[in-house]
Design an enzyme around this catalytic site. Structure first.
Site, PDB file in Angstrom:
ATOM      1  CD  GLN A 143      -3.037   0.895   2.207  1.00  0.00           C
ATOM      2  OE1 GLN A 143      -3.596   0.018   2.159  1.00  0.00           O
ATOM      3  NE2 GLN A 143      -3.038   1.928   3.320  1.00  0.00           N
TER       4      GLN A 143
ATOM      5  CB  SER B 129       2.353   6.818   4.613  1.00  0.00           C
ATOM      6  OG  SER B 129       1.197   6.291   5.409  1.00  0.00           O
TER       7      SER B 129
ATOM      8  CB  SER C  13       3.822  -3.662   4.862  1.00  0.00           C
ATOM      9  OG  SER C  13       3.521  -3.144   6.089  1.00  0.00           O
TER      10      SER C  13
ATOM     11  CD  GLU D  40      -4.790   0.212   6.773  1.00  0.00           C
ATOM     12  OE1 GLU D  40      -3.486   0.132   7.142  1.00  0.00           O
ATOM     13  OE2 GLU D  40      -5.187   1.390   6.159  1.00  0.00           O
TER      14      GLU D  40
ATOM     15  CD  GLU E 148      -1.944  11.798  17.628  1.00  0.00           C
ATOM     16  OE1 GLU E 148      -1.283  11.631  18.718  1.00  0.00           O
ATOM     17  OE2 GLU E 148      -2.061  10.960  16.810  1.00  0.00           O
TER      18      GLU E 148
END
Length: 396
Positions: A134, A137, A169, A252, A381
């Site tokens: 994926q 990020s 990953s 997810e 957060e």
């Protein structure tokens, strides 16, 4: 529901499914547990071990339970997927290798992908023949996913993708990736993104493994230099990738890991109580109070999962409530393993291989991994903001 009470018992079909799976696991579970790789050689060995385990599970009919039959699934009810996750965790079986493909990419393709992509890509996800990663990020856009700066520029009928991704990953072992990139910087940040399927064997991709505090290197940073992506590998519409990404993140955070983690936290709690007895802390009222608190929290997580399961049984897609489950779990797993270190004392901080390590460093390793819970899949957060805005209706 009878007389206002909720019946949590398995239906007759689900009870048979649970018994059959439990018997299969008793006869077929691998002789060793999943291991944390510490170098490239051990990562490759663990990759092969987990791929073989996933193939065995698939051949037995326990992978892709919720997926449509035409794409290799079994069209099973959501309750049976939850049962499978619970029983795999209870047996302490290794995790599936292709978790990103099964939990994230597959459901997204089923919901939004073209028929051609579904026919080509879905079955190898289930068998483990093609592993997925994926690519969301970025170094400057982890918590704020909509701020991604990787750009996809028009190139004929396709695109050229340039940028950097991080915390990916199994990137070095993946065949395919799901990618979020900016296709129109003039639009508001949520509106100018497009969701792509990326062939990880294309030229222009550089992968650098990252060594974590645990010693493992399954995460990587990925550099993309004008990587060609055909128009056919766009999922959904151009500049509407944010909506597609929300499907991925909802699965997810809420429909895969939560049922498994509920049982894993229960197992950790039982081991925690055993550790307290072994270290002569069972009579300490503070320790007893903290273990009781953890027991209550595990029960709360079980009830959260039952609510999610009810939504799935009704045919609803997972929504913002998945952030509530994820946030709750992240806090729970950290508290449980912090307590384990406290009960174990200084020796619990020793890692695997240390002569005086408690349980071969199990608590130290688990504690370090628990820190990931507040970051991976969206920081705590971010989850709190989603809950506040989308569930409680609070202002930004």
């Amino acid at each position: 529901m009878v007389d206002g009470a909720v019946d949590f018992a398995d239906s007759p079909d689900d009870a048979r499914f649970r018994a059959t799976l439990r018997a299969w696991l008793a006869a077929n579970r691998p002789a060793r547990a999943e291991r944390v790789p510490h170098d490239d050689a051990s990562l490759a060995e663990e990759f092969a071990f987990l791929r073989d385990w996933q193939r065995r599970l698939h051949d037995a009919g326990y992978v892709g339970l919720l997926w449509p039959r035409e794409y290799g699934g079994l069209d099973a009810p959501p309750a049976q997927q939850a049962i499978a996750n619970e029983e795999l965790a209870r047996a302490r079986a290794p995790q599936l290798l292709n978790r990103v493909g099964i939990n994230n990419a597959g459901p997204t393709l089923i919901a939004h992908g073209s028929e051609e992509l579904k026919r080509r890509l879905l079955l190898p996800i289930l068998t483990g023949d093609e592993v997925w990663c994926q690519l969301f990020s970025e170094p400057s856009a982890g918590s704020d996913l909509a701020a991604v700066r990787t750009r996809a520029e028009r190139d004929g009928d396709g695109f050229r993708v340039t940028g950097q991704k991080v915390w990916t990953s199994y990137a070095q072992l993946a065949r395919w990736g799901i990618l979020l990139a900016r296709t129109d910087p003039s639009l508001p940040k949520h509106r100018g993104l497009t969701y792509f399927i990326l062939d990880m064997e294309l030229p222009g991709i550089t992968i650098r493994p990252l060594r974590q505090i645990t010693g493992s290197t399954e995460f990587s940073e990925v550099f993309l230099d004008a990587v060609p992506v055909p128009r056919a590998h766009v999922i959904g519409e151009v500049n509407q990738g944010w909506e597609i990404a929300m499907t991925t993140l909802a699965h997810e955070r809420g429909t895969g890991f939560a049922f498994k983690e509920q049982v894993l936290q229960r197992i950790a709690l039982e081991d925690l109580a055993a550790l307290a007895r072994a270290r002569s802390h069972a009579g300490d009222p503070r320790v007893r109070q903290e273990i009781a608190r953890a027991w209550i929290d595990v029960e709360i997580m079980r009830l959260m999962n039952c609510r999610t399961l009810t939504r799935l049984q009704r045919g609803d897609e997972p929504g913002p409530e998945s952030s509530l489950v994820k946030l709750f779990w992240a806090s729970l797993t950290q508290r449980v393993h912090e307590l384990g270190l406290g009960i174990g004392g200084p020796y619990a901080q020793l890692v695997a291989g240390s002569p005086q390590a408690i349980e071969d460093g199990r608590w130290a390793q688990a504690f370090l991994w628990s820190r990931v819970g507040a970051i991976a899949g969206g920081t705590s957060e971010v989850q709190a903001n989603i809950i506040a805005q989308r569930m409680l209706g609070l202002p930004r």
